[in-house]
Scaffold this motif. Sequence first.
Motif, PDB file in Angstrom:
ATOM      1  N   THR A  93      32.146  75.346  -0.118  1.00  0.00           N
ATOM      2  CA  THR A  93      32.537  74.501  -1.244  1.00  0.00           C
ATOM      3  C   THR A  93      34.012  74.120  -1.147  1.00  0.00           C
ATOM      4  O   THR A  93      34.381  72.964  -1.388  1.00  0.00           O
ATOM      5  CB  THR A  93      32.249  75.223  -2.570  1.00  0.00           C
ATOM      6  OG1 THR A  93      30.846  75.545  -2.628  1.00  0.00           O
ATOM      7  CG2 THR A  93      32.611  74.368  -3.768  1.00  0.00           C
ATOM      8  N   PRO A 126      26.038  70.379   1.293  1.00  0.00           N
ATOM      9  CA  PRO A 126      25.256  71.047   0.253  1.00  0.00           C
ATOM     10  C   PRO A 126      24.112  71.888   0.832  1.00  0.00           C
ATOM     11  O   PRO A 126      23.754  72.923   0.262  1.00  0.00           O
ATOM     12  CB  PRO A 126      24.711  69.890  -0.593  1.00  0.00           C
ATOM     13  CG  PRO A 126      25.699  68.792  -0.391  1.00  0.00           C
ATOM     14  CD  PRO A 126      26.147  68.930   1.044  1.00  0.00           C
ATOM     15  N   ILE A 129      25.670  75.158   1.796  1.00  0.00           N
ATOM     16  CA  ILE A 129      25.911  75.948   0.585  1.00  0.00           C
ATOM     17  C   ILE A 129      24.605  76.579   0.118  1.00  0.00           C
ATOM     18  O   ILE A 129      24.543  77.779  -0.173  1.00  0.00           O
ATOM     19  CB  ILE A 129      26.543  75.078  -0.516  1.00  0.00           C
ATOM     20  CG1 ILE A 129      27.949  74.639  -0.099  1.00  0.00           C
ATOM     21  CG2 ILE A 129      26.586  75.826  -1.856  1.00  0.00           C
ATOM     22  CD1 ILE A 129      28.546  73.525  -0.947  1.00  0.00           C
TER      23      ILE A 129
END
Length: 143
Positions: A93, A126, A129
């Motif tokens: 992030t 993403p 993540i």
Amino acid sequence: MSDLLSRLRGHQPNRPSQTLTRIGLGTIMTFAGITHLTTAREEFQAQVPDWFPMNKDLVVLGSGVAEISLGVSMLALPGHRRLTGTALAAFYTLIFPGNIAQYAERTDAFGLDTDAKRLIRLFGQPLLIAGALWAAGIPEQRR
């Protein structure tokens, strides 16, 4: 604080796909960290945005050490996968603005030499993540 740490260290059963994800991400991060310090140092420097207020080489070296630490932790500390996976998700992030800057500023590095390639990469972050959180056992399995 100790309650948060004990929850992050929680030992819940993990699925084979979570174990494979943990090992895969650990291996990739360790390798990437080593290349930050050695063969791909200049490529990584090109990815540090000009507006970032630190020396590019220092950023690359620091992120390389962080990646090696996170990667080895993912591999060597399976009993702490919740903590290490959450830390890796936080790292992904934190570096995401650099990926956005690479797209917005049209910076070429690692073969990302078109807007389309740089845009596709943005969608990969993403997923990384989510993979780190999955390896950590998040979301928790219902019992």
